[in-house]
Design a protein around this motif. Structure first.
Motif, PDB file in Angstrom:
ATOM      1  N   GLU A  22       0.738  -1.109   0.031  1.00 31.49           N
ATOM      2  CA  GLU A  22       0.213   0.037  -0.036  1.00 31.49           C
ATOM      3  C   GLU A  22       1.066   1.361  -0.059  1.00 31.49           C
ATOM      4  O   GLU A  22       0.519   2.258  -0.956  1.00 31.49           O
ATOM      5  N   ALA A  26       1.280   3.999  -2.996  1.00 33.63           N
ATOM      6  CA  ALA A  26       0.630   5.153  -2.931  1.00 33.63           C
ATOM      7  C   ALA A  26       1.929   6.331  -3.235  1.00 33.63           C
ATOM      8  O   ALA A  26       1.413   7.483  -3.684  1.00 33.63           O
ATOM      9  N   ASP A  43      -9.039  -4.856  -4.565  1.00 33.95           N
ATOM     10  CA  ASP A  43      -9.238  -3.373  -4.220  1.00 33.95           C
ATOM     11  C   ASP A  43      -8.083  -2.659  -4.692  1.00 33.95           C
ATOM     12  O   ASP A  43      -8.271  -1.563  -5.177  1.00 33.95           O
ATOM     13  N   LEU A  44      -6.912  -3.348  -4.314  1.00 36.11           N
ATOM     14  CA  LEU A  44      -5.580  -2.517  -4.757  1.00 36.11           C
ATOM     15  C   LEU A  44      -5.322  -2.584  -6.343  1.00 36.11           C
ATOM     16  O   LEU A  44      -4.809  -1.862  -7.064  1.00 36.11           O
ATOM     17  N   ALA A  46      -7.736  -2.907  -8.642  1.00 38.93           N
ATOM     18  CA  ALA A  46      -8.595  -1.772  -9.152  1.00 38.93           C
ATOM     19  C   ALA A  46      -8.080  -0.378  -9.193  1.00 38.93           C
ATOM     20  O   ALA A  46      -8.222   0.421 -10.061  1.00 38.93           O
ATOM     21  N   ARG A  47      -7.544  -0.066  -7.783  1.00 36.46           N
ATOM     22  CA  ARG A  47      -7.035   1.291  -7.833  1.00 36.46           C
ATOM     23  C   ARG A  47      -5.364   1.677  -8.619  1.00 36.46           C
ATOM     24  O   ARG A  47      -5.506   2.841  -9.111  1.00 36.46           O
ATOM     25  N   TYR A  48      -4.788   1.033  -8.614  1.00 37.07           N
ATOM     26  CA  TYR A  48      -3.331   0.863  -9.354  1.00 37.07           C
ATOM     27  C   TYR A  48      -3.239   0.448 -10.530  1.00 37.07           C
ATOM     28  O   TYR A  48      -2.112   0.656 -11.152  1.00 37.07           O
TER      29      TYR A  48
END
Length: 281
Positions: A22, A26, A43-44, A46-48
Motif C-alpha cells: 500500500e 501510494a 481492491d488494490l 482496481a486502484r493501481y
C-alpha cells in the motif's frame, strides 16, 4: 528526489506485505506481489492497475517459485528489491507438532524463503545490483518456549542470508534481515497455528505460547505501518544494513539473550583455546 523502484514481495495480501504494498503504490513505485488467492487483492488492483503485478504462489512449491520469479523479471524487465516476506508461525511444544506440521513450517518459512532468494539472484547479478530483504523476527535471534519450530526456520534463514550477503556483495547486491517484535497484524492470532495439545505440557513453559494464542488478549506494541515504512526506507541505505530490529520488545529481549550468550561464551574462552594443537606444532 525519491527514487522510484520496482519491488517483488511475497505474501502481499496481509501483514507487512500488505502494508508495504500500500505504501509503495501510494508513493508511485511498482509492486510485483504474490498471494495464495488473487481475489484478496481486488481492491488494490482496481486502484493501481498495471503498477500492481500479481501472481498466485505457494511457497512449498519450488517449481512455482522459479516460474513466478522468472515471469516477473521477464514481464517487468528489472526488479530493484526482492522482499521475502511470506510465512507463518507454528507454536506449541516440539513434541506436540505433527510430522506434517513440521514439514510444512520448514518448507514454507525456510526452504520457500531460500528458494525465493536463489531464484532471484541470477537476475540481480545480471542487472549488476539489487537488494534482498528477508523478513525474519525477534525469534531469529532470541527464543521463547513454545516456539521451537518457528525458531528453527528463522534462525536458519538468518544464517542463510548472512552467508549469501557475503557471497553476493561483489555483485552490488545487498542483503538485509528484518527482525520485528510483536506487531498488530494478523500474524499472531489469525495466521499462526498450534500443534495438537498434550496435557503433560500444561506444566511446561511451552504452554504459555498456547495460552497466548488461544486467549488472543495480549495486544502487541508494534505499529505495522511504521515498521513497513522503515523496511521500505532501508532500500535507500548504502551499504545495506545487515539487520534491522523493530519494536521495543524485539530490542529488549534480543539484547538480553545476546548479552547472556556472549557472557557464556567468554566464560568458555580458556576451554575453547585448550583444544588447539600447541603453537608451531
Amino acid at each position: 528526489m525519491m527514487q522510484q523502484r520496482t519491488w517483488f514481495i511475497t505474501g502481499v495480501n496481509s501483514g507487512f506485505g500488505r502494508q508495504m504494498t500500500e505504501q509503495l503504490l501510494a508513493r508511485g513505485d511498482c509492486v510485483a506481489g504474490t498471494v495464495r488467492a488473487l481475489s484478496t487483492m481486488n481492491d488494490l488492483k482496481a486502484r493501481y492497475g498495471d503498477r500492481l503485478w500479481l501472481a498466485e504462489l505457494d511457497l512449498t512449491d519450488t517449481y512455482s517459485i522459479r516460474h513466478v520469479i522468472d515471469k516477473a523479471f521477464d514481464e517487468l524487465s528489472k526488479i530493484d528489491v526482492v522482499v521475502s516476506n511470506a510465512g507463518y508461525g507454528l507454536f506449541g511444544a516440539a513434541e506436540e507438532m505433527t510430522d506434517e506440521q513440521v514439514l510444512h513450517q520448514i518448507s514454507t518459512n525456510l526452504i520457500g524463503s531460500i528458494q525465493v532468494v536463489r531464484a532471484a539472484l541470477p537476475y540481480l547479478r545480471h542487472q549488476q545490483g539489487g537488494r534482498i530483504i528477508q523478513l525474519s523476527s525477534v525469534g531469529g535471534q532470541a527464543v521463547f518456549p513454545g516456539g521451537s519450530l518457528y525458531h528453527a526456520t528463522k534462525w536458519g534463514i538468518e544464517g542463510f542470508i548472512d552467508a549469501v550477503g557475503l557471497e553476493v556483495a561483489a555483485f552490488n547486491i545487498g542483503c538485509t534481515l528484518i527482525e520485528p517484535g510483536g506487531a498488530r497484524t494478523d500474524f499472531r492470532y489469525r495466521s499462526s497455528q498450534l500443534g495438537p495439545k498434550i496435557d503433560a505440557y500444561d506444566a511446561s513453559p511451552a504452554s504459555m505460547a498456547r495460552r497466548m494464542i488461544e486467549g488472543g488478549i495480549i495486544i502487541p506494541p508494534g505499529d505495522p505501518a511504521k515498521m513497513a515504512s522503515i523496511i521500505i526506507d532501508s532500500a535507500d541505505q548504502h551499504p545495506a544494513p545487515t539487520r534491522i530490529a523493530l519494536g521495543s520488545d524485539a530490542y529488549n529481549v534480543m539484547h538480553k539473550q545476546l548479552s547472556s550468550r556472549l557472557a557464556a561464551l567468554e566464560e568458555q574462552k580458556d576451554l575453547a583455546f585448550s583444544t588447539d594443537y600447541p603453537a608451531n606444532s
